[in-house]
Design a protein around this motif. Sequence first.
Motif, PDB file in Angstrom:
ATOM      1  N   ALA A  57       0.968  -1.372  -0.249  1.00  0.00           N
ATOM      2  CA  ALA A  57       0.020   0.318   0.427  1.00  0.00           C
ATOM      3  C   ALA A  57       0.803   1.480   0.093  1.00  0.00           C
ATOM      4  N   LEU A  58       0.571   1.888  -1.215  1.00  0.00           N
ATOM      5  CA  LEU A  58       1.269   3.832  -0.757  1.00  0.00           C
ATOM      6  C   LEU A  58       1.201   4.111   0.287  1.00  0.00           C
ATOM      7  N   ARG A  59      -0.394   4.109  -0.178  1.00  0.00           N
ATOM      8  CA  ARG A  59      -0.675   5.207   1.318  1.00  0.00           C
ATOM      9  C   ARG A  59      -2.163   4.210   2.293  1.00  0.00           C
ATOM     10  N   SER A  60      -2.190   4.545   3.121  1.00  0.00           N
ATOM     11  CA  SER A  60      -3.937   4.333   3.990  1.00  0.00           C
ATOM     12  C   SER A  60      -3.818   5.513   5.572  1.00  0.00           C
ATOM     13  N   ALA A  61      -5.683   5.012   5.526  1.00  0.00           N
ATOM     14  CA  ALA A  61      -5.992   5.847   6.400  1.00  0.00           C
ATOM     15  C   ALA A  61      -6.919   5.324   7.068  1.00  0.00           C
ATOM     16  N   ARG A  76     -21.457   8.198   4.434  1.00  0.00           N
ATOM     17  CA  ARG A  76     -19.602   8.495   4.074  1.00  0.00           C
ATOM     18  C   ARG A  76     -18.793   8.345   5.347  1.00  0.00           C
ATOM     19  N   TYR A  77     -17.275   7.994   5.074  1.00  0.00           N
ATOM     20  CA  TYR A  77     -16.017   7.892   6.112  1.00  0.00           C
ATOM     21  C   TYR A  77     -15.343   9.163   5.791  1.00  0.00           C
ATOM     22  N   VAL A  78     -15.076  10.127   6.822  1.00  0.00           N
ATOM     23  CA  VAL A  78     -13.771  10.702   6.514  1.00  0.00           C
ATOM     24  C   VAL A  78     -12.758  10.298   7.869  1.00  0.00           C
ATOM     25  N   GLY A  79     -11.266  10.605   7.482  1.00  0.00           N
ATOM     26  CA  GLY A  79     -10.279  10.038   8.212  1.00  0.00           C
ATOM     27  C   GLY A  79      -8.965  10.391   7.661  1.00  0.00           C
ATOM     28  N   ASP A  80      -8.169  11.365   8.400  1.00  0.00           N
ATOM     29  CA  ASP A  80      -6.349  11.051   7.693  1.00  0.00           C
ATOM     30  C   ASP A  80      -6.199  11.489   5.885  1.00  0.00           C
ATOM     31  N   GLY A  81      -7.661  13.080   5.540  1.00  0.00           N
ATOM     32  CA  GLY A  81      -7.446  13.330   4.581  1.00  0.00           C
ATOM     33  C   GLY A  81      -7.663  12.568   3.368  1.00  0.00           C
ATOM     34  N   MET A  82      -8.728  11.582   3.895  1.00  0.00           N
ATOM     35  CA  MET A  82      -9.347  10.320   2.621  1.00  0.00           C
ATOM     36  C   MET A  82     -10.235  10.622   3.032  1.00  0.00           C
ATOM     37  N   GLU A  83     -12.371  11.231   2.084  1.00  0.00           N
ATOM     38  CA  GLU A  83     -12.855  11.247   2.062  1.00  0.00           C
ATOM     39  C   GLU A  83     -13.765  10.118   1.730  1.00  0.00           C
ATOM     40  N   ALA A  84     -14.527   9.259   1.915  1.00  0.00           N
ATOM     41  CA  ALA A  84     -15.171   7.852   1.201  1.00  0.00           C
ATOM     42  C   ALA A  84     -16.538   7.565   1.932  1.00  0.00           C
TER      43      ALA A  84
END
Length: 117
Positions: A57-61, A76-84
């Motif tokens: 993995a290049l990045r994880s959150a 919606r899930y949010v954290g560590d610079g990611m929003e999914a």
Amino acid sequence: MTCDDDASARADNGENMRWAPLLSSVTRMNTHPQSFEILLVPEFAEDGRGTSDTRGALRSAVVTATGETGSSGYPRYVGDGMEADIDPATRSVEALLVDGSELDYGLSVRVADVRGG
């Protein structure tokens, strides 16, 4: 209890009036996972074949449920610079922003349980 039953219970001056709001809230309980780990991985291996390997993995959150529904209709899930927006039943990522931008070409996303949690 249906909506009609709920309305009847509230109109009734008996015991049902106290229980109607409680029962309505129980049926609306959220059973979605409260957090996931999102892993950004290369879409293809060095030999050009697709891969589902998450070790590189290049990045994880770790993302946490916001309680809102995203534009895709999923939680919606949010954290560590990611929003999914993630479908909790299938763990499919229906929408993703990384640091406010769409996912770069050549990258893929995987969803995992939060480690240690």
